[in-house]
Design an enzyme around this catalytic site. Structure first.
Site, PDB file in Angstrom:
ATOM      1  N   ILE A 141     -45.320  43.328 -37.376  1.00 30.06           N
ATOM      2  CA  ILE A 141     -45.362  42.685 -38.680  1.00 30.06           C
ATOM      3  C   ILE A 141     -45.285  43.765 -39.757  1.00 30.06           C
ATOM      4  O   ILE A 141     -45.932  44.808 -39.631  1.00 30.06           O
ATOM      5  CB  ILE A 141     -46.678  41.875 -38.829  1.00 30.06           C
ATOM      6  CG1 ILE A 141     -46.777  40.787 -37.756  1.00 30.06           C
ATOM      7  CG2 ILE A 141     -46.798  41.283 -40.222  1.00 30.06           C
ATOM      8  CD1 ILE A 141     -48.123  40.069 -37.707  1.00 30.06           C
ATOM      9  N   SER A 142     -44.501  43.531 -40.794  1.00 30.47           N
ATOM     10  CA  SER A 142     -44.409  44.425 -41.956  1.00 30.47           C
ATOM     11  C   SER A 142     -43.914  45.820 -41.539  1.00 30.47           C
ATOM     12  O   SER A 142     -42.813  45.929 -41.023  1.00 30.47           O
ATOM     13  CB  SER A 142     -45.770  44.458 -42.665  1.00 30.47           C
ATOM     14  OG  SER A 142     -45.662  45.086 -43.907  1.00 30.47           O
ATOM     15  N   SER A 143     -44.729  46.870 -41.713  1.00 26.52           N
ATOM     16  CA  SER A 143     -44.265  48.192 -41.264  1.00 26.52           C
ATOM     17  C   SER A 143     -43.988  48.171 -39.760  1.00 26.52           C
ATOM     18  O   SER A 143     -43.070  48.851 -39.273  1.00 26.52           O
ATOM     19  CB  SER A 143     -45.312  49.265 -41.592  1.00 26.52           C
ATOM     20  OG  SER A 143     -44.801  50.552 -41.345  1.00 26.52           O
ATOM     21  N   HIS A 281     -45.897  37.619 -48.087  1.00 31.23           N
ATOM     22  CA  HIS A 281     -45.807  38.706 -47.102  1.00 31.23           C
ATOM     23  C   HIS A 281     -46.816  38.505 -45.963  1.00 31.23           C
ATOM     24  O   HIS A 281     -46.632  39.014 -44.864  1.00 31.23           O
ATOM     25  CB  HIS A 281     -46.055  40.049 -47.791  1.00 31.23           C
ATOM     26  CG  HIS A 281     -45.722  41.231 -46.928  1.00 31.23           C
ATOM     27  ND1 HIS A 281     -44.469  41.428 -46.377  1.00 31.23           N
ATOM     28  CD2 HIS A 281     -46.475  42.282 -46.499  1.00 31.23           C
ATOM     29  CE1 HIS A 281     -44.470  42.540 -45.654  1.00 31.23           C
ATOM     30  NE2 HIS A 281     -45.671  43.070 -45.708  1.00 31.23           N
TER      31      HIS A 281
END
Ligand SMILES: *[C@@H]1O[C@H](CO)[C@@H](O)[C@H](O)[C@H]1NC(C)=O
Ligand SMILES: *[C@@H]1O[C@H](CO)[C@@H](O)[C@H](O)[C@H]1NC(C)=O
Length: 314
Positions: A141-143, A281
């Site tokens: 997830i994300s980074s 996000h």
């Protein structure tokens, strides 16, 4: 009556140690191969492994670490149930714990950066536990999603499939240096043609002409950290890598969550994109959907196999 209760209790207590998996997150401290950035290596090996176990790599998000990633999803429980191994890499970037998805080294096969440390973890785990080289997967997830794209792009020979939640295209953060945050990419100002994106992916492993891991992406339309434009750019990138047309071959509403739309591109279900309407996000992890994509609930017989040594054409 009392006797019956007692015998049931005795059975339950006796059975408990057999049912409970005593495995826990372990740090690997021995030399596991090239790791120029000193990425931390944490691993979850369930007590009962499948024969030739699959491997799932799960890189954490910015400001996260291996431990919170391990405790923050169902993957270790699922690993115990189905007998696969989970690798939780830990970012050496103490400033913000984001992954290096910007350096030339990390974006290039066996050239260095955080990605090489993670690739070494996979290779070491395959050898040590006699893992299945055709069933190595990555999700984040994300980074962690950005690192998923980097690994799928630069190490197509190691991974069979990726599943990325709220990330950016492979190469979108590229710049001169290690672990550089790209405001331009994050805010959705980095736009390229599919051909430009695909040539970056190809440059990630010069001379490589083998098969590519299949890919699944998820993104919230109201993402305030990594703008939704990145979802559209990722679609362009991967459909061009796979040689698919721009029109989805199927569109399914309310999958796997109400308000989310699933788009499949190409004819062989090799690229899926999920648009999560109204989601920020802080997108919800979808372990069941990723597990199905990786076919990780399959423990014997005709399981999904790709990866090194797998089919040589899509
Ligand atoms: C990274 O690659 C780009 C493009 O090839 C090049 O311009 C740049 O100098 C490289 N940066 C480093 C630090 O090697
Ligand atoms: C994403 O970028 C577009 C174009 O700049 C902008 O209109 C939109 O508000 C941004 N989305 C969010 C959630 O910030």
């Amino acid at each position: 009556m009392r006797l019956v209760i007692k015998s049931v209790l005795t059975w339950a207590l006796a059975a408990a140690p057999i049912l409970v998996d005593a495995a826990s997150l372990q740090k690997v401290t021995e030399n596991f191969g090239p790791n120029p950035r000193n990425v931390g290596f944490y691993i979850y090996v369930p007590d009962k492994l499948a024969a030739s176990p699959p491997i799932l790599v799960n890189p954490h998000w910015c400001h996260g670490d291996a431990q919170v990633c391990y405790s923050g999803s169902q993957y270790s429980t699922l690993a115990s149930k189905y007998g696969f191994i989970v690798i939780y890499p830990d970012s050496p970037n103490t400033a913000d714990k984001c992954w290096d998805v910007s350096s030339n080294a990390t974006l290039t096969h066996d050239a260095g950066g955080d990605s090489l440390g993670i690739a070494s973890m996979v290779r070491w785990t395959l050898a040590k536990y006699k893992g299945d080289p055709k069933r190595v997967f990555v999700t984040g997830i994300s980074s962690g999603a950005m690192m998923t794209s980097v690994l799928v792009g630069a190490y197509p020979d190691l991974f069979a499939a990726g599943s990325a939640f709220a990330g950016v295209p492979y190469g979108c953060f590229s710049g001169n240096g290690y672990g550089v945050w790209s405001d331009a990419c994050a805010t959705g100002k980095v736009k390229k043609t599919g051909a430009e994106w695909a040539s970056m992916v190809k440059a990630g492993y010069p001379g490589y002409s083998g098969w590519r891991p299949k890919m699944q992406i998820f993104h919230g339309t109201q993402d305030e950290v990594l703008n939704y434009t990145n979802f559209e750019e990722e679609i362009k990138e991967w459909i061009t890598v796979f040689g698919y047309g721009e029109t989805p071959t199927s569109t399914t509403s309310n999958t796997p969550v109400g308000g989310w739309t699933k788009y499949v591109y190409g004819g062989n279900n090799w690229f899926q994109a999920f648009s999560a309407a109204g989601v920020s996000h802080n997108i919800q992890n979808q372990e069941a959907t990723a597990m199905a994509w990786f076919d990780l609930t399959c423990t014997e017989g005709d399981c999904f196999q790709w990866g090194q040594g797998g089919p040589t054409a899509q």
